[in-house]
Scaffold this motif. Structure first.
Motif, short mmCIF file in Angstrom:
data_model
loop_
_atom_site.label_atom_id
_atom_site.label_comp_id
_atom_site.label_asym_id
_atom_site.label_seq_id
_atom_site.Cartn_x
_atom_site.Cartn_y
_atom_site.Cartn_z
N UNK A 21 0.75 -1.35 0.06
CA UNK A 21 -0.03 0.00 -0.15
C UNK A 21 0.90 1.33 -0.07
N UNK A 103 -2.14 9.28 -6.18
CA UNK A 103 -1.67 10.61 -6.08
C UNK A 103 -2.21 11.97 -6.94
N UNK A 106 -5.38 14.17 -5.65
CA UNK A 106 -4.93 14.99 -4.18
C UNK A 106 -5.80 16.05 -4.03
N UNK A 108 -7.93 16.41 -2.00
CA UNK A 108 -8.07 16.66 -0.62
C UNK A 108 -7.47 17.94 -0.11
N UNK A 109 -6.24 18.03 -0.55
CA UNK A 109 -5.38 19.02 -0.15
C UNK A 109 -6.09 20.31 -0.01
N UNK B 87 7.10 6.21 -8.61
CA UNK B 87 6.95 6.74 -7.16
C UNK B 87 8.28 7.42 -6.58
N UNK C 602 -0.17 17.93 5.23
CA UNK C 602 -1.37 17.46 4.50
C UNK C 602 -1.48 17.85 3.16
N UNK C 603 -0.57 16.72 2.62
CA UNK C 603 -0.27 17.19 1.13
C UNK C 603 -1.50 16.58 0.15
N UNK C 604 -2.50 15.86 1.06
CA UNK C 604 -3.66 15.47 0.27
C UNK C 604 -3.24 14.00 -0.43
N UNK C 605 -2.00 13.68 -0.35
CA UNK C 605 -2.10 12.17 -0.99
C UNK C 605 -1.99 11.20 0.06
N UNK C 607 -1.48 8.18 0.18
CA UNK C 607 -0.31 7.34 0.35
C UNK C 607 0.65 8.11 1.75
#
Lengths: 110, 171, 627
Positions: A21, A103, A106, A108-109, B87, C602-605, C607
């Motif tokens: 993950x 990614x 994103x 949510x950022x 990545x 809080x990168x929003x990623x 992972x």
């Protein structure tokens, strides 16, 4: 067999799931890693059920040791449901943004 | 080393090795296939534990239905090694390190337990279909029925999500 | 116990009612209605006061209990009214003079808007209510409520024309000066409560209570009370607000700043005479302060050119006289002078109001002159007031002032001579004012001369009544030496015990003679000096100092206000801006800065989140297992 062997095996599988993950960005692979983690837990549950089957309490009741396996059964049920919805979401996501990179989502950022 | 232990080790190596292959292979199709191998190994463990019902269900539901679904989706999206985004190396390193550390820490905790508990191998009737069925339909009949509702709702949810949107999203 | 005492509560309630009616209905009531309501309630109180007075005169003093106001374990303060000789007398003055001034105001304030007019009467009624509470209260707390109330009304009425910044500043000055005094009064009350455990007059003035107080306590309490009195009654050092208070409408100056409120300090000391008699140090302080105030204010009044300012300083000076009387233990004389002063000073203020009305708002006497032929009633009544304040035999001022002088003489000839000097100054500046204003030739513009007229009936009638009272008011206290029996002293004797001073009759005759002759000389001097008054240029030397009021305001400004301002500036600029604001802003900045740093997490990623979760789990496990 010693129960510790099963615990360690399950832990290794579980950790491989976690590492998967963490290091992969493909949503489908991440999803599969989650399934792997579920299975590691299932394996441990079954091992524990068989451990309890050795105990004296198990002699009194036939159902005593099978509860954990019922539990595994339900986990599989939930996992199947989860997969159907999760894959639908991934398909949906792919259709909208043409990628399965987690990614990329994103938002949510902000 | 007894035959049981040999089988256990073989199955374990197979499971762990396949799992590692799964998370490392570039091509998602390969990942799916390796995961199926993992599931087979786990089913083997179930048989070893004499949990026959779960072994079969695991193969049918997981290796059969679910993984085919995965494969189907991967192929549908035409994913391959090139589509895998690269990545951040450092993040990958951190991920592996922290995951490994977590494993080590739990294993070290488990190894502190000094009681010896044995597991019933290749014996006992708790994993038989008869016993499980009695238990399931006697004591767990309500969760069982509710799980059917869960399946129904999951099905409806999948259909609703997967349906092509009639309305333009930008609107 | 008489039935009228059951109605005593109506006396203060009626003006309060008037206040509510006028205050709440100020936008709807017509001027006639609000003026009528305002005057009628005070008149009704006056009638009741007269009835009460008749009862008290018959010997029925009483304390009327209404309810427990503050009820604590060891402290029980009742809400009750004390109706005795002293308070009934003050009731008469307040409601009587108050009514006349209300009537006068209906005419004087007629140019105001209907809304402001009603507001004015509301304030005036509220003032009467507070003042009545002050004198009727059966303990110091009720007195204090009234005490604060009159201070508030004074503030409101001085700042009545609040759109003028100077007037607002004068109002603030009055209020703040009063607050300083109030603090002293309040401290005195606390001291009293802590030592005696009660502030009811009936209990404090008993021998048992007084015995609980050491000399130090009594001196401290009375000095603090005197501080309160200096604030309210405009004595040194808190007197500078009163001249500035003339910013208010003239009837207000007459009612509040001459006849009633400023005498609250006198009333308080007279009421507490049992305490003050036991504190000779305080009495000496009071004498000295009163004397200094009387002389200082009288000397300033000589050079003032604003008609109301002259009267204001005259009031301060007369209050000084009263304090001298209190200080020499001559409480009855002080109360006597309060009464006569209320008559003639209200008369003169209303007279000056009449003059200002006729002059179209002009207050500078240099621009007046020869007004006698235009407004005879005002002129004659004003002259009566001047004669009364100067102490011409037969007028009320003569009797009261003579009593103060006699008391001072029996105390010390030095005090006597200084008081006499102040009295001579009084006669001088009052006649200077009269001569410059009413005689000679008119010095204003042609327009103003054209407009000169006698004031309407509503204004002249109170003048006439007050003039009559100024003449005959003194006969309530004709001393024995002149064949009277000093009715006032015997009337007040149950409440106020004056230090007895017995002078030989011949000495008293001599004192009266000297005083009268000197006053007449002083008046003549004023007549000669100002008969042909011409506006002169800048004065020099002493005259300039007097014109600038001994630079007291400037001194206060320099010694108190400016240091306070710089301290405040220090607190504002350094403590507030740098320290407190710095701390407050610093916290804000710290939070902003740290959150800006934390934001990178809080990168929003997803992972990264999972990674953090795993690390968190790791830490928890580590702590759980190994620590």
């Amino acid at each position: 067999m010693d129960i510790k062997a099963y615990i360690i095996l399950s832990l290794v599988l579980f950790t491989i799931g976690i590492v998967g993950v963490l290091v992969r960005r493909n949503a489908i692979i991440i999803f599969m890693c989650v399934e792997l983690m579920l299975n590691a837990v299932n394996l441990l549950l079954v091992a524990f059920s068989k451990m309890h089957a050795m105990s004296t309490a198990a002699k009194a009741s036939a159902n005593f040791a099978s509860d954990a396996q019922i539990f595994v059964f339900f986990i599989m049920v939930v996992a199947a449901a989860e997969v159907s919805v999760g894959l639908a979401i991934i398909v949906m996501m792919y259709r909208n943004v043409h990628t399965v990179d987690v990614n990329f989502l994103n938002r949510l950022k902000n | 080393m007894s035959i049981i232990q040999i089988i256990f080790l073989l199955l374990s190596v197979m499971a762990v090795g396949s799992a590692l292959m799964m998370i490392t292979s570039k091509n998602p199709v390969n990942s799916v296939l390796w995961l199926i191998v993992v599931f087979f190994a786990i089913s083997g463990h179930y048989i070893l534990l004499n949990a026959q019902f779960l072994a079969i269900v695991n193969i049918i539901v997981y290796a059969g239905a679910i993984m085919v679904l995965f494969l189907f989706v991967v192929m549908l999206m035409n994913l391959n090694a090139e589509t895998e985004p690269i990545k951040n190396r450092r993040l990958q390193l951190i991920g592996v390190t922290s995951g490994g550390a977590l494993m080590l820490i739990i294993i070290s905790a488990v190894s502190k337990i000094d009681v010896e508990q044995l597991v019933q191998i290749n014996a006992g009737d708790s994993g038989l279909i008869k016993v499980l069925g009695m238990n399931l339909f006697k004591n767990y009949v309500l969760p069982f029925e509710i799980s059917s509702v869960l399946f129904l709702s999951a099905m409806i949810g999948a259909v609703v999500i997967g349906k092509k949107e009639e309305i333009d999203i930008k609107k | 116990m008489n039935n009228i005492f059951k109605l005593v509560w109506l006396i203060p309630i009626l003006p309060l009612l008037g206040f509510l009616i006028n205050g709440l209905g100020r936008k709807t009531l017509s001027k006639t209605v609000s003026g009528f309501v305002g005057s009628a309630v005070v008149f009704a109180s006056f009638v009741l006061s007269v009835l009460v007075f008749i009862q008290v005169k018959a010997g029925n003093a009483s304390t009327i209990h209404f309810f427990d106001f503050i009820h604590l374990k060891s402290l029980n303060i009742a809400f009750d009214f004390k109706i005795d000789q002293l308070s009934s007398l003050f009731l008469l003055i307040i409601t009587g003079v108050g009514f006349l001034i209300h009537v006068y105001s209906t005419s004087y304030m007629h140019d105001e808007d209907g809304k402001d007019f009603a507001k004015y009467f509301a304030y005036l009624n509220l003032f009467v209510f507070s003042m009545l509470l002050l004198v009727m209260g059966g303990n110091y707390l009720i007195m204090f409520i009234g005490w604060e109330g009159v201070g508030l009304c004074s503030y409101l009425l001085i700042g009545y024309w609040f759109k003028n910044v100077d007037y607002t500043n004068a109002a603030k000055k009055a209020f703040i000066m009063n607050r300083i005094g109030d603090l002293g009064f309040l401290l005195a009350l606390f001291w009293l409560i802590s030592k005696v455990g009660t502030i009811e007059y009936n209990q404090v003035f008993t021998a048992a209570s007084l015995a609980k107080l050491s000399t130090f306590d009594i001196t401290g309490i009375t000095l603090l009370m005197f501080v309160g009195a200096t604030g309210k009654s405009a004595q040194i050092p808190l007197f500078t607000w009163l001249p500035d208070a003339m910013a208010g409408p003239t009837p207000v100056s007459a009612l509040i700043h001459a006849a009633t409120m400023v005498t609250a300090g006198i009333y308080m000391i007279a009421r507490s005479n049992a305490l003050f008699t036991l504190a000779p140090i305080t009495l000496n302080v009071i004498t000295i302060v009163g004397l200094a105030t009387a002389l200082l204010a009288a000397s300033i009044a000589i050079k003032q050119n604003d008609i109301k300012k002259v009267l204001a300083y005259s009031t301060v000076s007369q209050l000084g006289f009263m304090f001298v009387a209190l200080g020499t233990g001559n409480y009855v004389a002080a109360v006597f002078h309060v009464i006569t002063h209320a008559f003639f000073k209200a008369l003169m203020f209303l007279g000056s109001g009449s003059v200002i009305h006729a002059m179209g708002g002009e207050q500078d006497i240099r621009k007046m002159g020869g007004l006698h032929k235009h407004m005879k009633i005002t002129s004659i009544t004003f002259l009566i007031g001047c004669l009364a304040i100067a102490g011409i035999p037969g007028f009320s001022g003569f009797f009261s002032k003579d009593e103060i002088l006699a008391g001072a003489f029996s105390h010390s000839p030095v005090i006597f001579s200084l008081v006499l000097f102040a009295a001579l100054l009084t006669a001088f500046y009052m006649f200077r004012l009269y001569i410059i204003t009413f005689t000679g030739t008119f010095r204003g513009t042609h327009d103003q001369e054209h407009h000169l007229h006698e004031s309407p009936k509503a204004m002249t009638l109170p003048l006439i009544i007050l003039a009559i009272l100024s003449v005959v008011g003194g006969f309530i206290g004709v001393p024995e030496v002149l064949g009277g029996n000093h009715w006032l002293a015997s009337y007040l004797s149950p409440v106020v015990k004056s230090a007895s001073h017995h002078l030989e009759h011949s000495t008293e005759y001599m004192l009266m003679g000297i005083t009268t002759v000197l006053v007449l000389i002083s008046i003549t001097f004023a007549w000669v000096k100002f008969k042909n008054y011409k506006v002169s240029g800048e004065s020099t030397g002493l005259g300039k100092i007097l014109e600038n009021k001994w630079y007291v305001d400037e001194l206060y400004q320099m010694a108190i206000v400016n240091p306070l301002k710089s301290i405040s500036a220090f607190f504002n600029n350094i403590i507030e801006m740098k320290l407190i604001d710095g701390a407050v802003n610093g916290v804000g900045k710290l939070v902003t800065y740290s959150s800006r740093q934390l934001r990178w997490l809080q990168s929003g990623q997803v992972g990264a989140y999972v990674l953090l979760m795993v690390i968190g789990m790791l830490i928890l496990f580590f702590i759980q297992l190994f620590l």
